[in-house]
Design a protein around this motif. Structure first.
Motif, short mmCIF file in Angstrom:
data_model
loop_
_atom_site.label_atom_id
_atom_site.label_comp_id
_atom_site.label_asym_id
_atom_site.label_seq_id
_atom_site.Cartn_x
_atom_site.Cartn_y
_atom_site.Cartn_z
N VAL A 101 -1.43 12.60 -2.62
CA VAL A 101 -0.88 11.44 -1.92
C VAL A 101 -0.58 11.78 -0.46
O VAL A 101 0.10 12.79 -0.19
CB VAL A 101 0.43 10.93 -2.60
CG1 VAL A 101 0.91 9.65 -1.92
CG2 VAL A 101 0.22 10.69 -4.08
N ASN A 102 -1.05 10.94 0.44
CA ASN A 102 -0.68 11.03 1.85
C ASN A 102 0.56 10.14 2.05
O ASN A 102 0.46 8.92 1.97
CB ASN A 102 -1.83 10.55 2.73
CG ASN A 102 -1.48 10.55 4.22
OD1 ASN A 102 -0.42 11.02 4.63
ND2 ASN A 102 -2.37 10.00 5.03
N LEU A 103 1.71 10.76 2.29
CA LEU A 103 2.95 10.00 2.45
C LEU A 103 3.27 9.77 3.93
O LEU A 103 4.41 9.89 4.37
CB LEU A 103 4.10 10.74 1.76
CG LEU A 103 4.10 10.66 0.23
CD1 LEU A 103 5.15 11.59 -0.36
CD2 LEU A 103 4.32 9.22 -0.24
N THR A 110 3.03 6.62 -6.94
CA THR A 110 2.12 7.65 -7.45
C THR A 110 2.73 9.04 -7.28
O THR A 110 2.64 9.89 -8.17
CB THR A 110 0.76 7.58 -6.72
OG1 THR A 110 0.27 6.24 -6.79
CG2 THR A 110 -0.25 8.52 -7.34
N ALA A 127 1.70 4.28 -2.95
CA ALA A 127 1.62 5.72 -2.69
C ALA A 127 2.88 6.43 -3.17
O ALA A 127 2.83 7.48 -3.83
CB ALA A 127 1.38 5.98 -1.21
N HIS A 148 0.83 -1.20 0.00
CA HIS A 148 0.00 0.00 0.00
C HIS A 148 0.87 1.26 0.00
O HIS A 148 0.66 2.18 -0.81
CB HIS A 148 -0.91 -0.03 1.23
CG HIS A 148 -1.91 1.08 1.29
ND1 HIS A 148 -2.92 1.25 0.35
CD2 HIS A 148 -2.05 2.09 2.18
CE1 HIS A 148 -3.64 2.31 0.66
NE2 HIS A 148 -3.14 2.85 1.76
N SER A 149 1.87 1.32 0.88
CA SER A 149 2.73 2.51 0.93
C SER A 149 3.61 2.60 -0.31
O SER A 149 3.89 3.69 -0.81
CB SER A 149 3.57 2.55 2.21
OG SER A 149 4.51 1.50 2.25
N THR A 171 -5.72 4.81 -8.25
CA THR A 171 -5.71 4.91 -6.78
C THR A 171 -5.26 3.58 -6.19
O THR A 171 -5.35 2.54 -6.86
CB THR A 171 -7.10 5.29 -6.22
OG1 THR A 171 -7.00 5.44 -4.80
CG2 THR A 171 -8.16 4.24 -6.55
N ASN A 172 -4.76 3.64 -4.97
CA ASN A 172 -4.38 2.41 -4.26
C ASN A 172 -5.40 2.05 -3.19
O ASN A 172 -5.15 1.22 -2.32
CB ASN A 172 -2.99 2.56 -3.63
CG ASN A 172 -2.94 3.64 -2.56
OD1 ASN A 172 -3.88 4.42 -2.39
ND2 ASN A 172 -1.82 3.71 -1.84
N PHE A 185 -1.19 6.61 3.72
CA PHE A 185 -0.62 6.24 2.42
C PHE A 185 -1.69 6.07 1.33
O PHE A 185 -1.55 5.26 0.43
CB PHE A 185 0.24 4.97 2.53
CG PHE A 185 1.49 5.19 3.34
CD1 PHE A 185 2.53 5.96 2.83
CD2 PHE A 185 1.64 4.64 4.60
CE1 PHE A 185 3.68 6.18 3.58
CE2 PHE A 185 2.79 4.86 5.35
CZ PHE A 185 3.81 5.63 4.84
N ALA A 186 -2.74 6.88 1.40
CA ALA A 186 -3.73 6.88 0.32
C ALA A 186 -3.20 7.70 -0.85
O ALA A 186 -2.58 8.75 -0.65
CB ALA A 186 -5.05 7.46 0.82
N ALA A 187 -3.44 7.24 -2.06
CA ALA A 187 -2.96 7.93 -3.26
C ALA A 187 -4.06 7.98 -4.31
O ALA A 187 -4.74 6.98 -4.55
CB ALA A 187 -1.74 7.20 -3.82
#
Length: 540
Positions: free
Chosen positions: A491-493, A338, A335, A331-332, A516-517, A532-534
């Motif tokens: 993206v939330n890193l 992306t 992100a 998942h990360s 998207t992931n 870790f949303a992208a």
């Protein structure tokens, strides 16, 4: 303006020693790369950058070259290389090579001749100065630690090296030396290769030996005045061929990079070395998201209209990005992919990045191969740091993390070799490997394939880069814009849920999700982003 082939391309970097071992001697080789060409083609990339495969004593894993026109026997023969080139070209894959012309190996015939004495015709191919064992020509320090000078008892002189003592620097002021280098470059290009990654190219000019260092210890050999004449020579050769040139050019700032990489520049693009902005105490550092974002966005801004970026988050000199920025999950890793792949420039993917390979759990200094890491370990011990703490400090960021064998399948040695590999295989190979991910539609490998295909669309090749939320410590948000198209990369890193308020001009609740992931969500003013949303949104 007509697009160059490399502007729409995605590159794949191969560290041959660790990619695939075809003859079961524990070392990856050229026939191993040939065997995996269908895999590379299926990934969707367009060209391969090979780390050095030249003849070498391997003091610095091939970056110490003893013969520029010979292949190291570990990797095969020149016939194997020609076969690789032909088979790659048949698949419409291009091949670029490392060009290492700042220095040679001390085993190169030129240096062996130079050692014979001051009057030898090859003496001036290298940099020498009068010295005594106690007094070197100056106090400059090498990248690998210790003096840049190595004393030669026979001639009562010292020779100059900015890397290991076994890597003497070439004297670019010597026209005979330059003529030999240029001839060698043409030889490879005439063979049909598709370009070069120029190693340490910004170091080929040195300051006068009496240069006084103030703050930057490497200032006397980083993009020093006078380098332009040599770069112009190289550019004129490169311009004769339909190739790509990528410079490793430390000391070239984002502002100066415009002149290096615009349509009249010396090179097509350069790797910047600034973006690994670390935070945390030694041995526990991670990438600082805000620092990383600021650096890459400055390069995007400065090269937006003139010049071109080489985009990367992993290579053979850095730890695995999913360990130092992500949380080692797929998942990360999605992100991170992306965040970097959709900026303006040519993306480079390093072998194993596309399956989320992670840092190796080193427990002993004897497991390391990288010379600079070992030297650093010894230095820390001298400073009184305990062996355990010294090991933690050097192993956390060592280059060897990226050099463990490629993880192909859940069998012996991860399918890399039938025998014991030259460097240990990561114990997580049974969970993280190509074979498992090829079978699973939602895998990181398949996500990379989608991302590569999307990256090649006109918007992500040509669009301008505009950063949003510049001060946000966890989120990167940017748009790519052409006159008639626009997309938002969001993206939330971080491993924490965040809430961000987007600028009104990018808010479109009906915007289409291109990639998207996670599960899709509408693009609204206040976005709740899971860890870790992208997302990539197509804007109207």
């Amino acid at each position: 303006m007509e697009r160059k082939w490399w502007e729409t391309a995605v590159g794949y970097q191969i560290y041959p020693r660790s990619f695939y071992d075809s003859n079961n001697d524990g070392i990856g080789d050229l026939q191993g790369i040939i065997a995996k060409l269908p895999y590379i083609k299926a990934l969707g990339v367009d060209f391969i950058w090979l780390n050095p495969i030249y003849a070498s004593p391997n003091v610095d894993n091939g970056y110490d070259i003893s013969d520029y026109q010979a292949i190291h026997p570990d990797f095969g023969t020149m016939a194997d290389f020609k076969e690789l080139l032909a088979k790659a070209h048949a698949l419409d894959l291009k091949i670029i090579m490392d060009l290492v012309v700042n220095h040679t190996s001390d085993q190169h015939p030129w240096f062996q001749e130079a050692l014979k004495g001051k009057d030898n015709p090859y003496r001036d191919y290298y940099l020498w100065a009068d010295a005594t064992p106690e007094r070197m020509p100056n106090d400059w320090q090498s990248f690998f630690g210790g003096s840049t000078w190595q004393y030669d008892e026979k001639s009562k002189q010292a020779y100059f090296h900015i890397f290991a003592p076994e890597q003497p620097d070439l004297n670019w002021q010597n026209p005979k030396l330059r003529a030999e280098i240029y001839q060698m470059i043409r030889w490879w290009l005439d063979l049909g290769i598709d370009g070069f990654r120029l190693d340490a190219i910004s170091h080929i000019q040195k300051a006068p030996w009496d240069f006084k260092i103030t703050d930057n210890p490497w200032a006397p050999f980083m993009n020093v005045a006078g380098i332009d004449a040599y770069m112009q020579d190289l550019k004129e050769i490169f311009a004769e061929y339909p190739i790509v040139t990528v410079g490793e050019a430390s000391g070239v700032t984002s502002k100066k990079a415009v002149n290096w990489t615009n349509r009249d520049g010396y090179l097509d693009m350069i790797f910047e070395l600034e973006h690994q902005v670390r935070e945390g105490k030694p041995g526990h550092e991670r990438i600082n998201v805000l620092g990383w974002k600021k650096v890459v966005s400055r390069w995007q801004k400065d090269l937006n209209q003139h010049g071109w970026n080489a985009l990367y988050v992993e290579n053979h000199d850095n730890p695995r990005i999913n360990s130092i920025l992500g949380n080692e999950s797929e998942h990360s890793a999605k992100a991170i992919a992306t965040a970097f792949m959709f900026m303006k420039g040519t993306p480079f993917i390093y072998q194993g990045q596309e399956i989320g390979m992670t840092n190796f759990p080193f427990t002993s200094v004897d497991q390391l191969d990288a010379k600079d890491s070992y030297n650093h370990y010894q230095e820390l011990l001298k400073q009184g740091i305990t062996p355990d703490e010294a090991l933690q400090q050097i192993c956390h960021w060592t280059r060897d993390h990226s050099r463990t064998p490629m993880q192909w399948e859940a069998s012996h040695a991860a399918g890399f070799s039938q025998t014991k590999p030259w460097l240990a295989v990561h114990p997580n190979y049974q969970e993280i490997n190509v074979s498992e991910q090829e079978k699973r539609p939602d895998s990181l490998l398949n996500f990379y394939k989608q991302a590569i295909a999307l990256r090649k669309t006109a918007l992500f090749v040509e669009g301008n880069y505009e950063l949003h939320l510049p001060k946000h410590p966890q989120v990167i948000a940017y748009t790519r814009n052409t006159t008639n198209q626009s997309a938002l990369v969001l993206v939330n890193l971080s491993d924490k849920e965040v809430v961000v308020d987007l600028p009104n001009r990018v808010v479109q609740s009906e915007a289409k999700v291109l990639l998207t992931n996670t599960s899709s969500q509408p693009l609204v003013k206040r976005m709740h982003l899971q860890p870790f949303a992208a997302f990539i949104y197509q804007l109207n």
